[in-house]
Design a protein around this motif. Structure first.
Motif, PDB file in Angstrom:
ATOM      1  N   ALA A 128      10.578  52.590  11.644  1.00  0.00           N
ATOM      2  CA  ALA A 128      10.914  54.140  12.030  1.00  0.00           C
ATOM      3  C   ALA A 128      12.329  54.667  11.385  1.00  0.00           C
ATOM      4  N   ILE A 129      12.076  55.371  11.055  1.00  0.00           N
ATOM      5  CA  ILE A 129      12.898  56.665  10.263  1.00  0.00           C
ATOM      6  C   ILE A 129      14.493  57.305  11.517  1.00  0.00           C
ATOM      7  N   GLU A 130      15.734  56.665  11.524  1.00  0.00           N
ATOM      8  CA  GLU A 130      16.739  57.425  11.551  1.00  0.00           C
ATOM      9  C   GLU A 130      17.669  57.790  10.345  1.00  0.00           C
ATOM     10  N   ALA A 131      18.863  57.837  11.361  1.00  0.00           N
ATOM     11  CA  ALA A 131      19.916  59.442  10.572  1.00  0.00           C
ATOM     12  C   ALA A 131      20.372  58.662   9.274  1.00  0.00           C
ATOM     13  N   GLN A 132      20.269  56.673   9.618  1.00  0.00           N
ATOM     14  CA  GLN A 132      21.112  56.237   8.727  1.00  0.00           C
ATOM     15  C   GLN A 132      19.193  56.107   7.422  1.00  0.00           C
ATOM     16  N   GLY A 133      18.486  55.853   7.539  1.00  0.00           N
ATOM     17  CA  GLY A 133      16.630  56.184   6.712  1.00  0.00           C
ATOM     18  C   GLY A 133      15.948  55.093   7.088  1.00  0.00           C
ATOM     19  N   PHE A 134      15.366  54.791   7.205  1.00  0.00           N
ATOM     20  CA  PHE A 134      13.854  53.613   7.595  1.00  0.00           C
ATOM     21  C   PHE A 134      14.967  52.707   8.520  1.00  0.00           C
ATOM     22  N   LEU A 192       5.014  42.837  -2.804  1.00  0.00           N
ATOM     23  CA  LEU A 192       5.066  42.192  -1.641  1.00  0.00           C
ATOM     24  C   LEU A 192       6.283  42.344  -0.785  1.00  0.00           C
ATOM     25  N   ARG A 193       7.539  41.715  -1.496  1.00  0.00           N
ATOM     26  CA  ARG A 193       8.309  41.348  -0.823  1.00  0.00           C
ATOM     27  C   ARG A 193       8.938  42.835  -0.636  1.00  0.00           C
ATOM     28  N   THR A 194       8.556  44.101  -1.130  1.00  0.00           N
ATOM     29  CA  THR A 194       9.424  45.160  -0.729  1.00  0.00           C
ATOM     30  C   THR A 194       8.151  45.779  -0.145  1.00  0.00           C
ATOM     31  N   ILE A 195       7.249  46.079   0.044  1.00  0.00           N
ATOM     32  CA  ILE A 195       6.688  46.641   1.437  1.00  0.00           C
ATOM     33  C   ILE A 195       6.822  45.634   2.983  1.00  0.00           C
ATOM     34  N   PHE A 196       7.298  44.116   2.951  1.00  0.00           N
ATOM     35  CA  PHE A 196       6.988  43.543   3.808  1.00  0.00           C
ATOM     36  C   PHE A 196       8.244  43.753   4.209  1.00  0.00           C
ATOM     37  N   GLY A 197       9.436  44.153   3.493  1.00  0.00           N
ATOM     38  CA  GLY A 197      10.837  44.358   3.372  1.00  0.00           C
ATOM     39  C   GLY A 197      10.985  44.852   4.330  1.00  0.00           C
ATOM     40  N   PHE A 198      10.233  46.433   3.991  1.00  0.00           N
ATOM     41  CA  PHE A 198      10.577  47.365   4.458  1.00  0.00           C
ATOM     42  C   PHE A 198       9.593  47.675   5.969  1.00  0.00           C
ATOM     43  N   ILE A 199       9.708  46.868   6.428  1.00  0.00           N
ATOM     44  CA  ILE A 199       9.071  46.892   7.902  1.00  0.00           C
ATOM     45  C   ILE A 199       9.821  45.920   8.441  1.00  0.00           C
ATOM     46  N   GLY A 200      10.395  45.091   8.022  1.00  0.00           N
ATOM     47  CA  GLY A 200      11.890  44.256   8.544  1.00  0.00           C
ATOM     48  C   GLY A 200      11.121  42.649   8.401  1.00  0.00           C
ATOM     49  N   ILE A 201      10.331  42.173   7.315  1.00  0.00           N
ATOM     50  CA  ILE A 201       9.745  40.773   7.554  1.00  0.00           C
ATOM     51  C   ILE A 201      10.613  40.386   5.531  1.00  0.00           C
ATOM     52  N   THR A 202      11.215  39.623   5.869  1.00  0.00           N
ATOM     53  CA  THR A 202      12.280  39.088   4.495  1.00  0.00           C
ATOM     54  C   THR A 202      11.706  37.949   4.856  1.00  0.00           C
ATOM     55  N   ASP A 203      12.190  36.910   5.221  1.00  0.00           N
ATOM     56  CA  ASP A 203      11.503  35.518   5.661  1.00  0.00           C
ATOM     57  C   ASP A 203      10.235  35.320   5.437  1.00  0.00           C
ATOM     58  N   ILE A 204      10.225  35.265   3.656  1.00  0.00           N
ATOM     59  CA  ILE A 204       8.980  35.217   2.945  1.00  0.00           C
ATOM     60  C   ILE A 204       8.899  33.750   2.312  1.00  0.00           C
ATOM     61  N   GLN A 205       7.883  33.370   2.036  1.00  0.00           N
ATOM     62  CA  GLN A 205       7.857  32.203   0.976  1.00  0.00           C
ATOM     63  C   GLN A 205       6.392  32.726   0.454  1.00  0.00           C
ATOM     64  N   PHE A 206       6.440  32.340  -1.200  1.00  0.00           N
ATOM     65  CA  PHE A 206       5.587  32.474  -2.050  1.00  0.00           C
ATOM     66  C   PHE A 206       5.454  30.999  -2.702  1.00  0.00           C
TER      67      PHE A 206
END
Length: 205
Positions: A120-126, A161-175
């Protein structure tokens, strides 16, 4: 019950290390958690179309203004996003191509990273809209891009991959990164370490 989405992005078949390792993870997980549901999508052999002009026009305009052509332009994206959002966890098998991800996976990402659906785009950003999810990303690399390697700076795969998935809200990522797969004893050791990491993560994920 947990819903898992398993995606392979390698165009290779039985010779694909990322496929073999992601399959091992999912098989081991299913054996330990038979009640969980697993959906599978092979985007390496059944490729996802790239974003085009009609897609962009449709994604960035109000749905009530869409012509039949613009509605059709987002049909595949809607299908992929619905499937993506229905999952609680993700298992991705991703080979490294030219220090990053293959175009098959980039096309998929471009289809699911979409304003008002996953971000989402909000007043504070994405703000990422995909919250409370977990992901395991299993990569296969021909060279050594581990933390102690002089080539670690060439690894644009994991950071992206960490950046793009974090961008949509997924930060719990194991590599689980299988390095040095071009051959020799290093490949055998790396695959063994990846398999051990898979079994260890199964007990914790």
């Amino acid at each position: 019950m947990v819903n898992i989405l398993h995606i392979d992005s390698s165009p290779r078949g039985e010779r694909s290390h990322s496929r073999e390792l992601s399959k091992e993870f999912v098989s081991s997980w299913k054996a330990a958690h038979p009640e969980d549901a697993i959906a599978y999508r092979d985007i390496g052999r059944h490729t996802i179309p790239h974003v085009n002009e009609a897609w962009i026009a449709s994604a960035f305009s109000p749905p009530e203004t869409h012509t039949p052509e613009l509605t059709e332009a987002l049909r595949i994206s809607d299908e992929l996003i619905d499937e993506f959002l229905a999952a609680d966890r993700y298992v991705f098998g991703v080979p490294m191509y030219n220090f990053n991800i293959p175009s098959t996976f980039k096309a998929y990402i471009d289809q699911i990273v979409r304003i008002n659906r996953t971000v989402a785009i909000e007043a504070q950003g994405f703000r990422g809209l995909v919250e409370g999810k977990k992901a395991v990303i299993i990569t296969a690399r021909g060279g050594d891009f581990s933390a102690t390697s002089p080539f670690v700076a060439y690894d644009f795969q994991e950071p992206y991959l960490r950046t793009i998935f974090g961008f949509i809200g997924i930060t719990d990522i194991q590599f689980i990164n299988a390095n040095s797969l071009n051959g020799g004893d290093a490949r055998t050791q790396s695959l063994s370490e990846a398999q051990a990491a898979i079994q260890n993560l199964i007990t914790q994920w």
